[in-house]
Design a protein around this motif. Structure first.
Motif, PDB file in Angstrom:
ATOM      1  N   GLU A 127      32.140  35.816  46.985  1.00 33.02           N
ATOM      2  CA  GLU A 127      31.943  36.548  45.724  1.00 33.02           C
ATOM      3  C   GLU A 127      30.920  37.600  45.823  1.00 33.02           C
ATOM      4  OE1 GLU A 127      31.565  33.640  42.746  1.00 33.02           O
ATOM      5  OE2 GLU A 127      33.563  33.319  42.678  1.00 33.02           O
ATOM      6  N   SER A 129      29.014  40.300  42.651  1.00 34.53           N
ATOM      7  CA  SER A 129      28.859  40.999  41.406  1.00 34.53           C
ATOM      8  C   SER A 129      27.917  42.312  41.641  1.00 34.53           C
ATOM      9  CB  SER A 129      28.232  40.139  40.488  1.00 34.53           C
ATOM     10  OG  SER A 129      28.142  40.508  39.215  1.00 34.53           O
ATOM     11  N   ILE A 175      37.799  44.450  38.893  1.00 38.61           N
ATOM     12  CA  ILE A 175      37.749  43.438  39.852  1.00 38.61           C
ATOM     13  C   ILE A 175      38.716  43.788  41.119  1.00 38.61           C
ATOM     14  CG2 ILE A 175      38.400  40.916  40.302  1.00 38.61           C
ATOM     15  CD1 ILE A 175      37.797  40.433  37.552  1.00 38.61           C
ATOM     16  N   GLU A 192      35.702  38.365  46.677  1.00 38.24           N
ATOM     17  CA  GLU A 192      36.086  38.865  45.020  1.00 38.24           C
ATOM     18  C   GLU A 192      34.854  39.696  44.642  1.00 38.24           C
ATOM     19  OE1 GLU A 192      36.680  36.607  40.959  1.00 38.24           O
ATOM     20  OE2 GLU A 192      38.626  36.588  42.222  1.00 38.24           O
ATOM     21  N   THR A 194      33.410  41.690  41.657  1.00 39.18           N
ATOM     22  CA  THR A 194      33.339  42.152  40.311  1.00 39.18           C
ATOM     23  C   THR A 194      32.247  43.386  40.038  1.00 39.18           C
ATOM     24  OG1 THR A 194      33.755  39.808  39.521  1.00 39.18           O
ATOM     25  CG2 THR A 194      32.989  41.291  37.950  1.00 39.18           C
ATOM     26  N   ARG A 196      30.485  45.771  37.319  1.00 40.82           N
ATOM     27  CA  ARG A 196      30.142  45.919  36.104  1.00 40.82           C
ATOM     28  C   ARG A 196      29.604  47.597  35.823  1.00 40.82           C
ATOM     29  NH1 ARG A 196      27.027  42.369  37.823  1.00 40.82           N
ATOM     30  NH2 ARG A 196      25.208  43.134  36.959  1.00 40.82           N
TER      31      ARG A 196
END
Length: 200
Positions: A127, A129, A175, A192, A194, A196
């Protein structure tokens, strides 16, 4: 040479089979007990996992130099795909006899045994972000060394590969999944991502 045209395990056996790395040998030594023994009349070392009790027997097949085969039944040597950083004339090897079991370097012009392993694709993170415009990296911890990457949505995130490092660039809010594929073993790993929006 892991996963290249010089990887004899890949050339001879194909599929997901590759030469082990130095790290594989160190893992074997650190996570297994080992004992000098005889199996079906052949001397060698039996490695037994400290975790699950699984075992593997490696014969003491000796080594060859030119046309001379020596130390059969006395010593075992098994190549890794890892070259010695201090000299390209040497590569790392699992070495053992009745008294010692260790990893060391040997001259590459010696003929010694190999024990292929199945490549396992593992990454440092699944993951990420990020903020739009930001970059992040994920390391490929193990695999064949021959990879490709693909984004599920290039409007959200893109990725590039350099050696064992996947660099992910956040393009737009949303995403996306970055898929890393090992070309040799055909295994995949997903990251994955993400993304923003930029803060005001």
């Amino acid at each position: 040479i892991r996963g290249t045209q010089y990887d004899v395990a890949q050339i001879q056996w194909g599929g997901t089979w590759l030469l082990p790395t130095q790290e594989h040998i160190e893992e074997l030594l650190n996570n297994c007990t080992h004992e000098w023994t005889m199996l079906n009349g052949v001397k060698g070392v039996k490695f037994t996992s400290k975790t699950n009790g699984s075992s593997i027997f490696l014969p003491a097949a000796g080594k060859r130099y030119d046309s001379v085969l020596g130390e059969t039944g006395v010593k075992g040597n098994y190549w890794t795909s890892t070259q010695d950083n201090s000299s390209n004339a040497f590569a790392y090897c699992l070495c053992f006899d009745a008294f010692l079991t260790y990893c060391s370097d040997l001259p590459r012009n010696n003929g010694v045994s190999i024990r292929p392993v199945i490549a396992s694709l593992q990454i440092s993170s699944t993951e990420l972000s990020l903020i739009v415009g930001e970059k992040g990296t994920v390391e490929i911890n193990s695999g064949s060394g021959n990879y490709i990457e693909q984004s599920s949505d290039a409007n959200v995130a893109t990725a590039t590969l350099s050696g064992d490092t996947v660099t992910v660039t956040a393009v737009g809010e949303g995403i996306a999944t970055i898929t890393v594929t090992d070309r040799i073993s055909r295994q995949t790993a997903a990251i994955e991502v993400t993304v923003r929006p930029k803060p005001f």
